[in-house]
Write an enzyme that holds these catalytic residues in place. Structure first.
Site, PDB file in Angstrom:
ATOM      1  CG  ASP A 194      -9.295  19.039 -46.880  1.00 32.55           C
ATOM      2  OD1 ASP A 194      -9.190  19.266 -48.087  1.00 32.55           O
ATOM      3  OD2 ASP A 194      -8.855  19.813 -45.990  1.00 32.55           O
ATOM      4  CD  GLU A 443     -14.788  17.593 -39.541  1.00 36.85           C
ATOM      5  OE1 GLU A 443     -15.151  17.533 -40.736  1.00 36.85           O
ATOM      6  OE2 GLU A 443     -14.347  18.630 -39.024  1.00 36.85           O
ATOM      7  CE1 TYR A 496     -10.493  24.587 -39.674  1.00 35.46           C
ATOM      8  CE2 TYR A 496     -12.129  22.863 -39.334  1.00 35.46           C
ATOM      9  CZ  TYR A 496     -10.810  23.265 -39.462  1.00 35.46           C
ATOM     10  OH  TYR A 496      -9.794  22.336 -39.362  1.00 35.46           O
ATOM     11  CD  GLU A 532      -9.873  19.128 -37.914  1.00 32.91           C
ATOM     12  OE1 GLU A 532     -10.372  19.868 -38.794  1.00 32.91           O
ATOM     13  OE2 GLU A 532      -9.779  17.900 -38.025  1.00 32.91           O
TER      14      GLU A 532
HETATM   15  C1  GCB Z   1     -11.983  19.474 -41.165  1.00 33.14           C
HETATM   16  C2  GCB Z   1     -11.371  18.138 -41.365  1.00 33.14           C
HETATM   17  C3  GCB Z   1      -9.963  18.206 -41.906  1.00 33.14           C
HETATM   18  C4  GCB Z   1      -9.879  19.296 -42.991  1.00 33.14           C
HETATM   19  C5  GCB Z   1     -10.233  20.626 -42.358  1.00 33.14           C
HETATM   20  C6  GCB Z   1     -10.191  21.773 -43.371  1.00 33.14           C
HETATM   21  O1  GCB Z   1     -12.930  19.661 -40.445  1.00 33.14           O
HETATM   22  O2  GCB Z   1     -11.397  17.342 -40.199  1.00 33.14           O
HETATM   23  O3  GCB Z   1      -9.625  16.947 -42.428  1.00 33.14           O
HETATM   24  O4  GCB Z   1      -8.629  19.350 -43.583  1.00 33.14           O
HETATM   25  O5  GCB Z   1     -11.538  20.549 -41.856  1.00 33.14           O
HETATM   26  O6  GCB Z   1      -9.178  22.436 -43.462  1.00 33.14           O
HETATM   27  O7  GCB Z   1     -11.181  21.956 -44.072  1.00 33.14           O
END
Ligand code: GCB
Length: 627
Positions: A194, A443, A496, A532
Site C-alpha cells: 500500500d 505483514e 485495524y 500499526e
Molecule cells: C497495513 C500495512 C500498511 C498499510 C496499512 C493501511 O496493514 O502494513 O502498509 O498502509 O495497513 O493503511 O491499510
C-alpha cells in the site's frame, strides 16, 4: 520469453552483498567527497524496454540517442514530472551525466569510489562506457572503486539504467499483467503493498577518494560499567594491500561532542590489533528523546590508519554509547525499561516522491519531537542514511525494517534476496545507536505453507550477523495460524479494529485489543508492541457525530486505543504503540484511497490534523513531562 526487465534478462550481472564495507563517505584530511547530485539527462526506454541495451545507449551521450529531459537527482522520476507516461512507466529508464575529475586526484595517488545511496529497484551503472556496478533491491547503498575507469583532468560520463519492475522473486514482490488497450497490448505493474512504487535515483550519488591502503569498515559495540566507564569495542577492517615489509599502524582517538580528546589508543604493526577496547571514564550515554536531559549524545571515533610508505587514511565515525537488553516482558535501554511512543512512516512527500531532501527531514524530526515521540519503524524499507543520522543525533529509537512487505509464495530464490537485503541493511546500520531492533518483515502471509521454515532461516541469518539487537516483525496474520512469531524476540502486530474490521464501531476496540495483545504474549512469552493501528481522515472533513474519514473519527478511534494501551501497560509485557501513520502518503490508484493513504496525523504537506494535537497530549504525558 519476452524480456521486459533488467531483472529477467541480465540477472546474472546483479551483485549480492559483498564482504567489503559500505561506510558513509565523509571528508577528512585524506578523503575528498564530490557530489554528483543535480540535473541529469533522462529518457524512458521506449518503444520497448530493452531498446537501450540493444542500441547500447551507454556507449554514447544519452542526448545523442534521442530526446532527453532534465531530471533532478535525488528524486523519484515518477513523481516529479507531470507526465502520465512517465508516472506510469513500467520497465527501464536511462540517466546520464558528465562530471569532471581533477588531475590532482591522480597526482595524489587517490583511489576513487562511486557510491549510490539508493536506486529503486534495480540498477546498472557505466562509467565512460564500462559497466562498473549492478545492484538489485532499492533503498540500500552500493559502491565500487572506479579509478581504472576514470579520465583524470577531463570530463567523464556516467550512465545509469534503472528498472522499476517487481516480480514474485523481488523484495518487495509484484507481478506484471498484460492488458489490452485502445492502442494495443500493454504491460502494467501490479503489487499488493500500500505505497506508491516510486522509482529512480532516490539518494545522493557521490565520488569519494581514499588513499591506496584505506579504512574499509568499522564495527562498534558499546557497553558501560556500573561505575560509569563507557566501553567501545571496535574492529577495523582495511582494504588495499601492503607491500612486503610494510607495517600498519592504527591510532584511535575518541572525541566528545565538544571535540575534546577523551582517550587515545595506539596499535602498531598488528592486524589482530585492529580490534580492541576503549574505556572512557564518566562516559555520557546515548539516551532516547525525553528519557534524559541530553538525548542522542554522540562521540566521534577518529581512526587514523598509517602505513610505512602510503598516505595516512582518516575516517571519523559517530558513536553513541548505550546498551540494549530484552527479557520476556521488557525492552531495556541502558538497563531502564523503555516504552515506545512512535509511528509507522514512509519516505514520501509530494513532488520529490522518495527523493532525499534535508529540508523535509528537518521538518519531520521537528514534528516528531514536537509531538513527544521517541521512536518509529522505517516501514517498509531502509531509510536514507542522512535520515538515520538525525535519529542518532536526536535520540529517536528506530525499528529498522528491510523491504520485505506482504510476502507470499515463499521460495529459495526469494529467501536469498530477502536475506541479502538484511545483510546489506545490517552492514549499513550496525553502528547506529538509534537502531534498536531489526524488523524482518511487514505483514507476510505467515499462515502459508513454508512460512515457518522460511522465517526460521531468516531469523537465524540475522542472529548470526547481529546478536546484539532483538528481531521483530509487523504481523497481521491471526494469532492461531501465524508461524512467524515463534522466530522473533519481540512480537509486533498490526490490527485495524473499527477501521477495516467493523468500521464505525469504536466500541469494539478496547476489549479486542487487550485480549489479542495478551494472547500474543501468552503464546510466545515475549514482549509485545503494536506496530500499526489507525484510521484514514480527510484533513478538513468534520462530522458530528463522528463518521469514518472525518477528523473526529480518527481522534475517537485513537482514544479507544489509548484506553486499551493503558490497561496493557499495567500488565507489564506491552512495550509500545506506533500509530499508522506519521503523514498521509501516496499509493497506487485504488477506489479505497482518496489521493493516497490518509492515515497520517499530519497531511502530506506536514500540517497537523486534529489527531496530531490528540497524540501530542498523550505522548508528552506518557513521557511524564508537560511540554
Ligand atoms: C497495513 C500495512 C500498511 C498499510 C496499512 C493501511 O496493514 O502494513 O502498509 O498502509 O495497513 O493503511 O491499510
Amino acid at each position: 520469453m519476452r524480456c521486459t526487465s533488467l531483472l529477467v534478462c541480465v540477472s546474472a550481472l546483479v551483485t549480492c552483498a559483498s564482504s567489503a564495507g559500505i561506510l558513509y563517505p565523509r571528508e577528512s584530511e585524506s578523503r575528498e567527497v564530490k557530489s554528483l547530485d543535480g540535473m541529469w539527462n533522462f529518457r524512458l526506454s521506449l518503444p520497448d524496454s530493452l531498446v537501450g541495451f540493444k542500441e547500447r545507449w551507454y556507449m554514447k551521450d544519452l542526448s545523442k540517442t534521442g530526446p532527453v529531459i532534465q531530471m533532478p537527482v535525488p528524486s523519484s522520476y515518477n513523481d516529479v514530472i507531470v507526465d502520465k507516461k512517465i508516472r506510469d512507466h513500467v520497465g527501464l529508464v536511462w540517466y546520464d551525466k558528465s562530471f569532471f575529475v581533477p588531475e590532482s586526484w591522480r597526482q595524489q595517488g587517490y583511489r576513487v569510489c562511486l557510491r549510490f545511496g539508493s536506486v529503486n529497484y534495480a540498477a546498472q551503472v557505466w562509467v565512460n562506457t564500462h559497466l562498473v556496478l549492478s545492484h538489485e533491491i532499492g533503498h540500500l547503498p552500493f559502491q565500487r572503486d572506479i579509478t581504472a575507469n576514470l579520465k583524470f583532468g577531463r570530463l567523464n560520463r556516467i550512465t545509469v539504467a534503472v528498472d522499476n519492475v517487481l516480480l514474485q522473486t523481488t523484495v518487495p514482490q509484484g507481478s506484471l499483467q498484460n492488458i489490452s488497450t485502445n492502442t494495443g497490448p500493454k504491460t502494467i505493474q501490479t503489487y499488493t503493498f500500500d505505497f506508491f512504487n516510486y522509482a529512480g535515483i532516490h539518494r545522493s550519488v557521490f565520488l569519494y577518494t581514499t588513499p591506496i591502503v584505506y579504512i574499509d569498515d568499522v564495527d562498534v559495540t558499546t557497553n558501560y560499567t556500573e561505575d560509569g566507564v563507557g566501553i567501545i569495542n571496535y574492529n577495523i577492517q582495511y582494504g588495499g594491500s601492503l607491500s612486503s615489509g610494510e607495517t600498519l599502524n592504527c591510532s584511535i582517538t575518541v572525541l566528545n561532542n565538544e571535540n575534546v580528546r577523551e582517550k587515545i589508543t595506539v596499535i602498531t604493526n598488528d592486524e589482530e590489533g585492529l580490534s580492541g577496547v576503549i574505556k572512557i571514564e564518566n562516559a555520557k550515554l546515548w539516551w532516547p528523546y525525553l528519557m534524559h536531559e541530553e538525548p542522542g549524545y554522540m562521540y566521534t571515533l577518529e581512526i587514523r590508519l598509517s602505513t610505512t610508505w602510503n598516505v595516512d587514511d582518516v575516517y571519523r565515525l559517530p558513536v553513541g554509547i548505550r546498551t540494549i537488553k530484552w527479557t520476556n516482558t521488557a525492552f531495556l535501554i541502558n538497563n531502564k525499561p523503555a516504552y515506545l511512543r512512535g509511528f509507522g512512516r514512509h519516505e514520501d512527500s509530494d513532488i520529490r516522491g522518495k527523493g532525499m531532501d534535508y529540508a523535509l527531514v528537518t521538518r519531520d524530526y521537528d514534528l516528531i519531537k514536537w509531538i513527544g515521540a521517541n521512536s518509529y519503524r522505517t516501514s517498509h524499507y531502509p531509510y536514507a542514511e542522512e535520515i538515520m543520522d538525525f535519529a542518532d543525533k536526536h535520540g529517536i529509537m528506530i525499528v529498522d525494517e528491510c523491504p520485505s512487505v506482504d510476502t507470499v509464495n515463499f521460495s529459495d530464490k526469494l529467501l536469498k534476496k530477502h536475506t541479502t537485503s538484511l545483510a546489506e541493511l545490517i552492514k549499513r546500520d550496525k553502528n547506529r545507536p538509534s537502531v534498536i531492533m531489526w524488523s524482518i518483515a511487514n505483514e507476510p502471509r505467515s499462515d502459508q505453507k513454508d512460512a515457518d521454515s522460511y522465517f526460521k532461516s531468516v531469523a537465524i541469518f540475522v542472529k548470526n550477523l547481529d546478536g546484539s539487537r532483538p528481531i521483530t516483525a509487523a504481523i497481521a496474520t491471526q494469532l492461531d495460524t501465524d508461524q512467524l512469531g515463534q522466530h522473533l524476540d519481540i512480537i509486533g502486530f498490526n490490527r485495524y479494529n473499527a477501521w477495516y474490521t467493523l468500521p464505525g464501531h469504536t466500541e469494539i476496540i478496547k476489549s479486542r485489543l487487550e485480549d489479542e495483545a495478551a494472547k500474543w504474549h501468552a503464546k510466545h512469552n515475549k514482549p509485545v508492541f503494536m506496530t500499526e493501528y489507525g484510521a484514514d481522515s480527510y484533513a478538513g472533513l468534520h462530522m458530528g457525530p463522528s463518521f469514518v474519514w472525518s477528523e473526529e473519527y480518527q481522534v475517537e478511534l485513537m482514544s479507544e486505543h489509548f484506553r486499551a494501551f493503558d490497561t496493557l501497560r499495567s500488565k507489564n509485557f506491552f512495550i509500545g504503540e506506533m500509530i499508522w501513520n506519521f503523514a498521509d502518503f501516496k499509493t497506487e490508484q485504488t477506489v479505497t484511497r482518496v489521493g493516497g493513504n490518509k492515515k497520517g496525523i499530519f497531511t502530506r504537506q506536514r500540517e497537523p490534523k486534529s489527531s496530531a494535537y490528540h497524540l501530542r497530549k498523550r505522548y508528552w504525558s506518557l513521557a511524564n513531562r508537560l511540554d
